[in-house]
Design an enzyme around this catalytic site. Structure first.
Site, PDB file in Angstrom:
ATOM      1  CE1 TYR A 139      -9.755   2.676   6.227  1.00 32.70           C
ATOM      2  CE2 TYR A 139      -8.886   3.758   8.182  1.00 32.70           C
ATOM      3  CZ  TYR A 139      -8.732   3.352   6.876  1.00 32.70           C
ATOM      4  OH  TYR A 139      -7.563   3.599   6.219  1.00 32.70           O
ATOM      5  CE  LYS A 140      -8.361  -0.229   4.377  1.00 33.19           C
ATOM      6  NZ  LYS A 140      -6.934  -0.248   4.160  1.00 33.19           N
ATOM      7  CG  PHE A 171      -1.988   0.963   1.253  1.00 31.49           C
ATOM      8  CD1 PHE A 171      -3.153   0.752   0.531  1.00 31.49           C
ATOM      9  CD2 PHE A 171      -1.870   2.128   1.989  1.00 31.49           C
ATOM     10  CE1 PHE A 171      -4.172   1.681   0.544  1.00 31.49           C
ATOM     11  CE2 PHE A 171      -2.888   3.065   2.008  1.00 31.49           C
ATOM     12  CZ  PHE A 171      -4.043   2.840   1.284  1.00 31.49           C
ATOM     13  CG  ASP A 216      -0.525  -2.635   6.621  1.00 32.27           C
ATOM     14  OD1 ASP A 216      -1.684  -2.943   6.944  1.00 32.27           O
ATOM     15  OD2 ASP A 216      -0.210  -1.547   6.104  1.00 32.27           O
ATOM     16  NE  ARG A 251      -9.606  -2.677  -3.408  1.00 32.30           N
ATOM     17  CZ  ARG A 251      -9.136  -2.120  -2.296  1.00 32.30           C
ATOM     18  NH1 ARG A 251      -8.030  -2.597  -1.737  1.00 32.30           N
ATOM     19  NH2 ARG A 251      -9.752  -1.108  -1.732  1.00 32.30           N
TER      20      ARG A 251
HETATM   21  C1  LIG Z   1      -6.147   0.921   4.025  1.00 31.50           C
HETATM   22  C2  LIG Z   1      -4.683   0.678   4.249  1.00 31.50           C
HETATM   23  C3  LIG Z   1      -3.904   1.605   4.952  1.00 31.50           C
HETATM   24  C4  LIG Z   1      -4.517   2.923   5.377  1.00 31.50           C
HETATM   25  O1  LIG Z   1      -3.736   3.712   6.175  1.00 31.50           O
HETATM   26  P1  LIG Z   1      -4.411   4.987   6.869  1.00 31.50           P
HETATM   27  O2  LIG Z   1      -3.322   5.624   7.610  1.00 31.50           O
HETATM   28  O3  LIG Z   1      -5.520   4.470   7.725  1.00 31.50           O
HETATM   29  O4  LIG Z   1      -4.966   5.854   5.790  1.00 31.50           O
HETATM   30  C5  LIG Z   1      -2.586   1.272   5.217  1.00 31.50           C
HETATM   31  N1  LIG Z   1      -2.063   0.096   4.789  1.00 31.50           N
HETATM   32  C6  LIG Z   1      -2.790  -0.792   4.081  1.00 31.50           C
HETATM   33  C7  LIG Z   1      -2.185  -2.080   3.646  1.00 31.50           C
HETATM   34  C8  LIG Z   1      -4.115  -0.517   3.789  1.00 31.50           C
HETATM   35  O5  LIG Z   1      -4.837  -1.391   3.087  1.00 31.50           O
END
Ligand SMILES: *Cc1c(COP(=O)(O)O)cnc(C)c1O
Length: 441
Positions: free
Chosen positions: A261-262, A159, A236, A410
């Protein structure tokens, strides 16, 4: 459906639901139309009753983006509605002593217990995933055991925030990034990591489930390999927390972070969690040394001494209102059980892939997600040159997957809130949009 027509609410104190026996739903090879097949899968779904625990949205035909922003639980919606009057308004500043001050750690422990496989005292809730990753990476690099090492292993498919942060930290601390570059569908596996580990490796930072392809890597094995090389590992967990069973303590994981939040229903901007293995907690020092993680926050002393235990990873005033919803989703996850959630997730992604193969592959769509269920998280990614326009049209029609550049869709399948028929409606809508776009063939 009005609320009095809803099926009875689930007993959240009950024993975990049993897993499916999907093969018995219909005989192999028997031709069943997609709607009939989806209905049979929904009828056999032991977790189906959980869907009525979520807020319904009238204009949505198929919500296939629960891996980006989960649906709210009804319990969370009710709690948010009464919070201002009953808790903030009624308790005022006393609320801090009564529960808010401890919430980063009590909610952390609950996330640890319900989804991470983590004993108490190792998980905290803080800021965004981005900020928590920064704190954990910086703290890890200063641990004497790895401080003399100069390499950080990360993958090019990770990400963006993970990659960008590491670029910044590498520059700040004089470290070198070692990039793994997996083929798009195949993710980063133990062999890829083993090939780059050496006595120069300080830290390995990977996603457990890849945000684009959905590749689910073998976290236990990668952790073992990193440890054999004397390196630390930071996972992560954004796309696995709440959808894939985790056993951080058993796997010997050093550090982890993930979104709420996911799959954890925390709502837009709800703060992330961080995990630090028990024996590392008091040996690490995180860089954002604020008063709320200090030894004696209310002494207002002249200089910072970290608090003993996991509280040292807290920095400033915790985001109480943004932390309210997650606990209600954890109640549902606990009642369902992570193994049953995973079993449904596998069936949902398999159902999606069957429909994609039947309805979309003949129209030039490519599957960009692993076919092996053991290597796949809870979303399915498909690619087609027309998907940017297709997604814009689908959103207008209440079919909501997400678009990932350059031309990916997705389909995020959140096991407790997604039905098999919703997946069917979504894939059929994609087919219809492709046909309307004149791309059939
Ligand atoms: C959604 C996601 C994030 C999001 O990071 P935020 O700081 O909450 O915006 C980070 N890493 C991965 C792998 C994600 O899928």
């Amino acid at each position: 459906m009005t609320s009095d027509q809803m099926p009875p609410t689930v007993d959240v104190t009950g024993t975990p639901a049993e897993t499916f026996a999907p093969a018995e739903t219909f005989a192999p090879g028997e031709p069943v139309d997609p709607a009939g097949r989806a209905a049979a899968l929904d009828a056999a779904d032991p977790l189906a009753a959980f869907r009525s625990e979520f807020v319904a949205s009238d204009d949505v035909v198929a919500y296939l983006d629960g891996n980006s922003l989960g649906r709210p639980t009804k319990a969370a919606a009710a709690h948010l509605a009464r919070f201002a009057a009953d808790e903030w308004g009624a308790r005022l500043i006393r609320g801090w002593d009564e529960s808010w001050y401890e919430l980063p750690l009590t909610l952390g422990d609950r996330i640890g217990q319900v989804v991470l496989g983590a004993a108490p005292g190792q998980t905290f809730v803080g800021e965004s995933t981005t900020v928590i990753l920064y704190k954990l990476v910086r703290a890890a690099l200063d641990l004497p055991a790895v401080a003399g090492r100069d390499e950080i292993v990360v993958d090019a498919g990770n990400f963006p925030t993970d990659r960008y942060l590491l670029e910044g930290i590498a520059a700040e601390r004089g470290k070198t990034l070692v990039w793994l570059d997996p083929a798009s569908v195949a993710g980063v596996g133990p062999d890829d990591v083993a090939a780059v580990l050496s006595d120069r490796t300080a830290l390995v930072l990977l996603s457990h489930v890849a945000y684009r392809s959905g590749y689910l890597t073998d976290a236990a094995e990668v952790t073992r390999l990193a440890h054999d090389a004397g390196a630390l590992v930071l996972w992560d967990l954004c796309h696995s927390a709440g959808s894939v069973p985790l056993a951080l303590d058993d796997w010997g994981v050093d550090l982890a972070a993930g979104c709420t939040y996911k799959y954890l229903g925390g709502g837009p901007g709800s703060p992330a969690f961080g995990y630090v293995r028990a024996d590392l907690v008091d040996r690490l020092r995180q860089p954002i040394q604020g008063w709320m993680g200090a030894d004696a926050p209310f002494e207002m002393g002249p200089s910072y001494t970290p608090h003993a235990g996991i509280r040292r990873f807290v920095s400033g005033t915790p985001m109480i209102t943004s932390m309210l919803a997650t606990g209600h989703m954890l109640d549902l996850v606990e009642a369902a059980g992570t193994e049953a959630i995973r079993a449904k997730s596998v069936l949902l992604t398999e159902h999606a892939l069957d429909l994609v193969d039947e309805l979309l592959v003949p129209r030039g769509v490519e599957v960009s997600t692993p076919r092996d269920a053991a290597r796949r998280g809870s979303h399915v990614t498909i690619d087609h040159p027309d998907f940017q326009a297709v997604v814009a049209e689908l959103w207008e029609r209440g079919v909501i997957p997400d678009f990932r550049r350059p031309h990916g869709i997705r389909l995020g399948l959140s096991p407790l809130s997604t039905s098999f028929d919703e997946v069917r409606l979504g894939v059929e809508a994609i087919r219809d949009a492709l046909v309307r776009g004149g791309s059939a063939g």
